[in-house]
Design an enzyme around this catalytic site. Sequence first.
Site, PDB file in Angstrom:
ATOM      1  CE  LYS A  94      -4.456  -1.543   1.651  1.00  0.00           C
ATOM      2  NZ  LYS A  94      -4.275  -2.976   2.007  1.00  0.00           N
ATOM      3  CD  GLU A 116     -12.102   4.666   2.371  1.00  0.00           C
ATOM      4  OE1 GLU A 116     -12.158   5.891   2.103  1.00  0.00           O
ATOM      5  OE2 GLU A 116     -11.719   3.803   1.548  1.00  0.00           O
ATOM      6  CB  SER A 383      -0.037  -8.208  -1.096  1.00  0.00           C
ATOM      7  OG  SER A 383      -0.835  -9.048  -0.280  1.00  0.00           O
TER       8      SER A 383
HETATM    9  C1  LIG Z   1      -5.101  -4.040   1.570  1.00  0.00           C
HETATM   10  C2  LIG Z   1      -4.368  -5.301   1.312  1.00  0.00           C
HETATM   11  C3  LIG Z   1      -4.724  -6.170   0.251  1.00  0.00           C
HETATM   12  C4  LIG Z   1      -5.921  -5.951  -0.622  1.00  0.00           C
HETATM   13  O1  LIG Z   1      -5.902  -4.808  -1.418  1.00  0.00           O
HETATM   14  P1  LIG Z   1      -5.715  -4.863  -3.010  1.00  0.00           P
HETATM   15  O2  LIG Z   1      -6.089  -3.487  -3.426  1.00  0.00           O
HETATM   16  O3  LIG Z   1      -6.658  -5.906  -3.542  1.00  0.00           O
HETATM   17  O4  LIG Z   1      -4.315  -5.201  -3.269  1.00  0.00           O
HETATM   18  C5  LIG Z   1      -3.942  -7.294   0.029  1.00  0.00           C
HETATM   19  N1  LIG Z   1      -2.884  -7.587   0.809  1.00  0.00           N
HETATM   20  C6  LIG Z   1      -2.515  -6.782   1.834  1.00  0.00           C
HETATM   21  C7  LIG Z   1      -1.321  -7.175   2.641  1.00  0.00           C
HETATM   22  C8  LIG Z   1      -3.242  -5.612   2.117  1.00  0.00           C
HETATM   23  O5  LIG Z   1      -2.866  -4.824   3.142  1.00  0.00           O
END
Ligand SMILES: *Cc1c(COP(=O)(O)O)cnc(C)c1O
Length: 406
Positions: A94, A116, A383
């Site tokens: 993010k 938010e 992610s």
């Molecule tokens: C917020 C988040 C997601 C989901 O958000 P996407 O916009 O679909 O990428 C996935 N993995 C993590 C670690 C997150 O914090």
Amino acid sequence: MKNSFHHAVPDQHGYFGDYGGSYVPTELQLIIDEITLAYQQIREEPAFLDELSRLYRHFVGRPSPIFHARNLSARYGTDIYLKREDLNHTGAHKINHCLGEALLAKKMGKKKVIAETGAGQHGVALATAAALVGLECDIYMGEVDIAKEHPNVVRMGILGARVIPATHGRKTLKEAVDAAFAAYLADPHTQLYAIGSVVGPHPFPMMVRDFQSIIGNEAREQFQQMTGALPANLVACVGGGSNAMGLFTAFLDDAEVSMHGVEPAGRDLATPGEHAATLSQGEPGIMHGFKSYMLKDEQGEPQEVYSIASGLDYPAVGPQHSYLKDLGRVSYGVIDDRQAIDAFFTLSRLEGIIPAIESAHAVAYALQLAEQGERGSILVNLSGRGDKDIDFVIKHFGAEYGVGSL
Ligand SMILES: *Cc1c(COP(=O)(O)O)cnc(C)c1O
């Protein structure tokens, strides 16, 4: 590594085929037009791109490595690789788009970024970017989530952000969106609404994708250097869809690369309200200012959705994913809570990497592909890291996996 932000879609009105666009009241459209114009200018500016590259490198710690997960690969008979977004500053992908949005706000002369947050991940990343760039930051959060996500609320406070409780209705994410939206409409000139995924009205799906595309740009080069070839498969979890678009974008023209988006099947894919599998179970519609696949109830309101991963429980999905689904360029599958928790422990114990529960959905899907006989390489977008999830996991699943409560 330089980012280049030139892509075939969306068109100038923000459409990815039939999806996307901007469905907002006229007074808001005027403000959004200013954002579109400002972004179109800065995305061409070397000074902006250089500044973003510098922050990616020296602040976030990019490029994030690709790790060949040899133990998993041996166990499952397929070469599995991880793109380590979990190693970024603040622990997830993010920060990539929050820095871009904060720099844009600064260039536009705004004083404040607002957003938010549900579990607080987007809030912490935005508060971090705002502190660095020198902007005020207001984060709207449901009162229930504030109580649940105490460590992230404290982090935002330490970083100098204001956490503003949403106290109406169910006091969770939906109410936080309402509150942030109302605050934005009350004063759209000094603030920028920093959307947290590839969703919302144009230009946000394009802009957030562009900022996240650093993931795939790096990965494409790194993977070729490591193996001499492109990955046969890409796998990423899909909430709004930003980490997935970030990985996929650089590979869209590589016909030999198969792409898989993974949605949460939650507790039960057959019961509305018990999952958040928008592309698998939803239908095209309009919500939150854009057209895409979405999950709605009988009244046409956003459906209550659920996933064990709070970052994945959103009743819509980024419009480019809807477009790629209809084109057949990306296939979208599901993983349920159980499978995600199992993959959470498998990755922790075989590779020494504790993933975010969101990311564990992608890992679980990769393992399933391997079990189904996929022998080509699989690159998983990891992610985020799992620090935020450990207390929850141990409370609910510790005994089952042989970990005593702490
Ligand atoms: C917020 C988040 C997601 C989901 O958000 P996407 O916009 O679909 O990428 C996935 N993995 C993590 C670690 C997150 O914090």
